[in-house]
Write a protein that holds these residues in place. Structure first.
Motif, PDB file in Angstrom:
ATOM      1  N   ILE A   1     -10.325  40.265  18.118  1.00  0.00           N
ATOM      2  CA  ILE A   1     -11.508  39.915  17.315  1.00  0.00           C
ATOM      3  C   ILE A   1     -12.468  41.090  17.249  1.00  0.00           C
ATOM      4  CG2 ILE A   1     -13.546  38.418  17.273  1.00  0.00           C
ATOM      5  CD1 ILE A   1     -11.708  36.185  18.370  1.00  0.00           C
ATOM      6  N   ARG A   2     -12.637  41.811  18.347  1.00  0.00           N
ATOM      7  CA  ARG A   2     -13.518  42.990  18.299  1.00  0.00           C
ATOM      8  C   ARG A   2     -12.967  44.050  17.362  1.00  0.00           C
ATOM      9  NH1 ARG A   2     -14.092  41.632  23.835  1.00  0.00           N
ATOM     10  NH2 ARG A   2     -12.420  43.065  24.420  1.00  0.00           N
ATOM     11  N   ALA A   3     -11.626  44.173  17.292  1.00  0.00           N
ATOM     12  CA  ALA A   3     -11.035  45.123  16.345  1.00  0.00           C
ATOM     13  C   ALA A   3     -11.309  44.692  14.915  1.00  0.00           C
ATOM     14  CB  ALA A   3      -9.524  45.231  16.592  1.00  0.00           C
ATOM     15  N   HIS A   4     -11.112  43.391  14.609  1.00  0.00           N
ATOM     16  CA  HIS A   4     -11.424  42.896  13.271  1.00  0.00           C
ATOM     17  C   HIS A   4     -12.897  43.118  12.935  1.00  0.00           C
ATOM     18  CE1 HIS A   4      -7.571  41.229  12.368  1.00  0.00           C
ATOM     19  NE2 HIS A   4      -7.600  40.298  13.291  1.00  0.00           N
ATOM     20  N   ALA A   5     -13.774  42.868  13.910  1.00  0.00           N
ATOM     21  CA  ALA A   5     -15.209  43.029  13.675  1.00  0.00           C
ATOM     22  C   ALA A   5     -15.564  44.489  13.394  1.00  0.00           C
ATOM     23  CB  ALA A   5     -15.990  42.523  14.885  1.00  0.00           C
ATOM     24  N   ALA A   6     -14.970  45.410  14.159  1.00  0.00           N
ATOM     25  CA  ALA A   6     -15.241  46.837  13.941  1.00  0.00           C
ATOM     26  C   ALA A   6     -14.758  47.284  12.575  1.00  0.00           C
ATOM     27  CB  ALA A   6     -14.575  47.658  15.043  1.00  0.00           C
ATOM     28  N   ARG A   7     -13.620  46.737  12.131  1.00  0.00           N
ATOM     29  CA  ARG A   7     -13.108  47.069  10.803  1.00  0.00           C
ATOM     30  C   ARG A   7     -14.091  46.634   9.723  1.00  0.00           C
ATOM     31  NH1 ARG A   7      -7.354  44.812   8.329  1.00  0.00           N
ATOM     32  NH2 ARG A   7      -7.642  45.549   6.195  1.00  0.00           N
ATOM     33  N   ARG A   8     -14.606  45.401   9.830  1.00  0.00           N
ATOM     34  CA  ARG A   8     -15.563  44.920   8.842  1.00  0.00           C
ATOM     35  C   ARG A   8     -16.853  45.736   8.886  1.00  0.00           C
ATOM     36  NH1 ARG A   8     -12.300  43.480   5.625  1.00  0.00           N
ATOM     37  NH2 ARG A   8     -10.756  42.020   6.424  1.00  0.00           N
ATOM     38  N   ALA A   9     -17.283  46.096  10.097  1.00  0.00           N
ATOM     39  CA  ALA A   9     -18.493  46.909  10.215  1.00  0.00           C
ATOM     40  C   ALA A   9     -18.304  48.276   9.568  1.00  0.00           C
ATOM     41  CB  ALA A   9     -18.877  47.066  11.690  1.00  0.00           C
ATOM     42  N   ALA A  10     -17.146  48.890   9.799  1.00  0.00           N
ATOM     43  CA  ALA A  10     -16.876  50.207   9.206  1.00  0.00           C
ATOM     44  C   ALA A  10     -16.927  50.144   7.682  1.00  0.00           C
ATOM     45  CB  ALA A  10     -15.514  50.710   9.667  1.00  0.00           C
ATOM     46  N   GLN A  11     -16.306  49.121   7.110  1.00  0.00           N
ATOM     47  CA  GLN A  11     -16.305  49.019   5.654  1.00  0.00           C
ATOM     48  C   GLN A  11     -17.698  48.700   5.117  1.00  0.00           C
ATOM     49  OE1 GLN A  11     -13.011  46.190   5.533  1.00  0.00           O
ATOM     50  NE2 GLN A  11     -11.637  47.784   4.773  1.00  0.00           N
ATOM     51  N   GLY A  12     -18.465  47.912   5.882  1.00  0.00           N
ATOM     52  CA  GLY A  12     -19.839  47.633   5.463  1.00  0.00           C
ATOM     53  C   GLY A  12     -20.692  48.888   5.480  1.00  0.00           C
ATOM     54  N   HIS A  13     -20.607  49.669   6.549  1.00  0.00           N
ATOM     55  CA  HIS A  13     -21.385  50.917   6.624  1.00  0.00           C
ATOM     56  C   HIS A  13     -20.960  51.882   5.522  1.00  0.00           C
ATOM     57  CE1 HIS A  13     -23.615  49.953  10.198  1.00  0.00           C
ATOM     58  NE2 HIS A  13     -22.525  49.763  10.937  1.00  0.00           N
ATOM     59  N   ALA A  14     -19.669  51.918   5.231  1.00  0.00           N
ATOM     60  CA  ALA A  14     -19.198  52.813   4.171  1.00  0.00           C
ATOM     61  C   ALA A  14     -19.794  52.417   2.829  1.00  0.00           C
ATOM     62  CB  ALA A  14     -17.670  52.785   4.101  1.00  0.00           C
ATOM     63  N   ARG A  15     -19.843  51.134   2.535  1.00  0.00           N
ATOM     64  CA  ARG A  15     -20.396  50.700   1.249  1.00  0.00           C
ATOM     65  C   ARG A  15     -21.900  50.948   1.160  1.00  0.00           C
ATOM     66  NH1 ARG A  15     -17.005  45.719  -1.400  1.00  0.00           N
ATOM     67  NH2 ARG A  15     -14.943  46.610  -0.999  1.00  0.00           N
ATOM     68  N   ARG A  16     -22.550  51.041   2.310  1.00  0.00           N
ATOM     69  CA  ARG A  16     -23.977  51.382   2.314  1.00  0.00           C
ATOM     70  C   ARG A  16     -24.195  52.887   2.296  1.00  0.00           C
ATOM     71  NH1 ARG A  16     -27.498  48.678   6.749  1.00  0.00           N
ATOM     72  NH2 ARG A  16     -29.140  49.127   5.229  1.00  0.00           N
TER      73      ARG A  16
ATOM     74  N   ILE B   1      -7.222  52.092   6.689  1.00  0.00           N
ATOM     75  CA  ILE B   1      -8.607  51.605   6.774  1.00  0.00           C
ATOM     76  C   ILE B   1      -9.580  52.764   6.632  1.00  0.00           C
ATOM     77  CG2 ILE B   1     -10.276  50.534   8.329  1.00  0.00           C
ATOM     78  CD1 ILE B   1      -7.911  48.838   9.392  1.00  0.00           C
ATOM     79  N   GLU B   2      -9.266  53.897   7.257  1.00  0.00           N
ATOM     80  CA  GLU B   2     -10.111  55.085   7.080  1.00  0.00           C
ATOM     81  C   GLU B   2     -10.130  55.515   5.623  1.00  0.00           C
ATOM     82  OE1 GLU B   2     -10.570  59.718   8.657  1.00  0.00           O
ATOM     83  OE2 GLU B   2      -8.782  58.546   9.175  1.00  0.00           O
ATOM     84  N   ALA B   3      -8.973  55.514   4.983  1.00  0.00           N
ATOM     85  CA  ALA B   3      -8.921  55.879   3.563  1.00  0.00           C
ATOM     86  C   ALA B   3      -9.780  54.933   2.728  1.00  0.00           C
ATOM     87  CB  ALA B   3      -7.467  55.848   3.076  1.00  0.00           C
ATOM     88  N   SER B   4      -9.737  53.645   3.044  1.00  0.00           N
ATOM     89  CA  SER B   4     -10.544  52.668   2.315  1.00  0.00           C
ATOM     90  C   SER B   4     -12.026  52.953   2.498  1.00  0.00           C
ATOM     91  CB  SER B   4     -10.214  51.252   2.798  1.00  0.00           C
ATOM     92  OG  SER B   4      -8.857  50.943   2.584  1.00  0.00           O
ATOM     93  N   CYS B   5     -12.417  53.335   3.713  1.00  0.00           N
ATOM     94  CA  CYS B   5     -13.820  53.664   3.959  1.00  0.00           C
ATOM     95  C   CYS B   5     -14.231  54.931   3.208  1.00  0.00           C
ATOM     96  CB  CYS B   5     -14.061  53.834   5.457  1.00  0.00           C
ATOM     97  SG  CYS B   5     -13.997  52.285   6.385  1.00  0.00           S
ATOM     98  N   MET B   6     -13.362  55.929   3.176  1.00  0.00           N
ATOM     99  CA  MET B   6     -13.676  57.140   2.420  1.00  0.00           C
ATOM    100  C   MET B   6     -13.838  56.833   0.926  1.00  0.00           C
ATOM    101  SD  MET B   6     -13.992  59.436   4.719  1.00  0.00           S
ATOM    102  CE  MET B   6     -14.526  58.096   5.836  1.00  0.00           C
ATOM    103  N   LEU B   7     -13.049  55.888   0.441  1.00  0.00           N
ATOM    104  CA  LEU B   7     -13.189  55.464  -0.949  1.00  0.00           C
ATOM    105  C   LEU B   7     -14.566  54.861  -1.190  1.00  0.00           C
ATOM    106  CD1 LEU B   7     -12.136  54.736  -3.790  1.00  0.00           C
ATOM    107  CD2 LEU B   7     -11.100  52.693  -2.781  1.00  0.00           C
ATOM    108  N   SER B   8     -15.013  53.991  -0.283  1.00  0.00           N
ATOM    109  CA  SER B   8     -16.335  53.379  -0.436  1.00  0.00           C
ATOM    110  C   SER B   8     -17.451  54.409  -0.320  1.00  0.00           C
ATOM    111  CB  SER B   8     -16.526  52.272   0.602  1.00  0.00           C
ATOM    112  OG  SER B   8     -15.644  51.193   0.359  1.00  0.00           O
TER     113      SER B   8
END
Length: 397
Positions: free
Chosen positions: A235-250, A290-297
């Motif tokens: 669950i902490r891994a899933h949460a960190a993934r969502r946080a990373a994508q959220g920070h990237a979109r911001r 996931i890193e690539a997805s964040c770089m896209l955002s």
């Protein structure tokens, strides 16, 4: 032949090699066949000319089938007498008024849940939602009547069915229904003595917030999930993934990088973890994708495109399910479009559109919408414009 019938026409009935279900377990086989057809309890009852209550009692193990009902179900599935034979062999010995023995119910429906998830990953919510809901109903009705220490297992299994039903509701574009089912999963998980689903429910809320464009709420929910006392490494891994994508979109690259590092750390910790798991399989959470997805955002299109390409060259068959493959393929195309490589982007989308139309996933359609927005900022030829317009139509559903 109906589409659901066609999809299951080659599936053997009863105890044949294709079911891999326990011999002599009529109710579980009945539920598995129904799930493969994408039929609700009501639909099977209509086709077999029996009541919905009879179907529920059979599938939950509260009643044994009479010869007439077994023959009616056999005819409905075209099972060629195998269900009749299965009924004659007898099943859990549950007569009228008997309580449910939890073990066979749990084992049988765990197999069905795995099978439904495989179907959902390949075809989207259309063929699985009705079965998920009706089996959940069966389990919650069986739970209070079960005896012994395995009673909790029925509630935990009902919770797992509810959690996946919530995901299918999200994939169908109904976030309110997704949250309702997630809430039920939390309640039923508590009945079974498991609080981890309450932590994962916050991850689900983060994902829903992300898709409605509320990145601040998405990050807040992800952080709450990571801090929840019942959160495990998965669950902490899933949460960190969502946080990373959220920070990237911001646009916060530093916070995104920190969250990505937490994701990799928790994902490594989760390997071999035997505690209850919720949500997507953590092994499918490829850190490079996931890193690539964040770089896209973050609009680092060249870097994102290179990361996607390098990972697909290294592991071309990962991730394994149609939904994830389509999702990451569209993200790669969006990165290529942003990098000015529209021809390469359109080739990927052209090959992926039939899959997107088949699975009809709201979250994948949202990704396709991002591709359309990016592609329309580029100079396109007539063929590319036609593909972009077709993509826009699919994205709108």
């Amino acid at each position: 032949m109906e589409p659901a019938d066609s999809a299951a026409a080659t599936v053997p009935a009863g105890r044949s090699a294709g079911t891999r279900l326990p011999p002599g377990d009529f109710g579980v086989v009945l539920a598995a066949l129904r799930a493969r057809r994408g039929w609700s309890v009501r639909e099977l009852a209509r086709r077999a000319s029996v009541s919905e209550g009879q179907i529920c009692n059979l599938e939950s193990g509260l009643r044994n089938p009479t010869p007439a009902v077994a023959a009616a179900c056999d005819a409905a599935f075209g099972a060629g007498g195998e269900l009749v034979e299965l009924a004659g062999a007898g099943r859990r010995g549950a007569g009228a008024g008997s309580v449910v023995e939890a073990g066979p119910v749990v084992a049988g429906y765990e197999r069905i849940l795995r099978e439904l998830k495989d179907i959902g990953r390949s075809t989207g919510p259309r063929l699985v939602t009705a079965s998920m809901k009706s089996i959940t109903r069966i389990l919650t009705e069986a739970g209070p009547q079960a005896v012994g220490e395995r009673r909790a297992e029925i509630w935990l299994l009902a919770s797992r069915f509810a959690e996946y039903t919530g995901w299918m509701a999200q994939e169908a574009g109904n976030p309110a229904e997704a949250l309702r089912w997630t809430g039920l999963a939390v309640r039923w998980g508590a009945h079974g003595g498991d609080e981890t689903v309450a932590a994962y429910a916050l991850v689900r809320k983060a994902f829903i917030a992300q898709h409605r464009g509320d990145t601040r709420a998405a990050i807040a929910f992800a952080d709450q999930a990571a801090r929840h006392p019942a959160a495990n490494a998965v669950i902490r891994a899933h949460a960190a993934r969502r946080a990373a994508q959220g920070h990237a979109r911001r646009g916060d690259a530093v916070a995104c990088r920190e969250a990505l590092q937490r994701f990799e750390s928790h994902a490594a910790e989760a390997v071999g973890d035997r505690t209850p798991h919720w949500g997507p399989r953590i092994e499918n959470g490829n850190p490079r994708l996931i890193e690539a997805s964040c770089m896209l955002s973050l609009c680092r299109f060249e870097l994102a495109a290179d990361l996607f390409a390098a990972e697909h060259r290294r592991r071309p068959a990962v991730p394994a399910d149609s939904n994830s493959r389509a999702r990451f393929a569209v993200r790669q195309a969006t990165a290529l479009a942003g990098a000015g490589r529209l021809d390469d982007a359109c080739q990927i989308v052209d090959a992926t559109l039939p899959v997107i139309e088949r699975i009809n996933s709201a979250t994948v359609r949202a990704e396709l919408g991002r591709f359309v927005e990016q592609a329309r900022t580029r100079r396109a030829g007539p063929g590319q414009l036609a593909l972009i317009d077709a993509s826009a139509a699919v994205a709108l559903g």
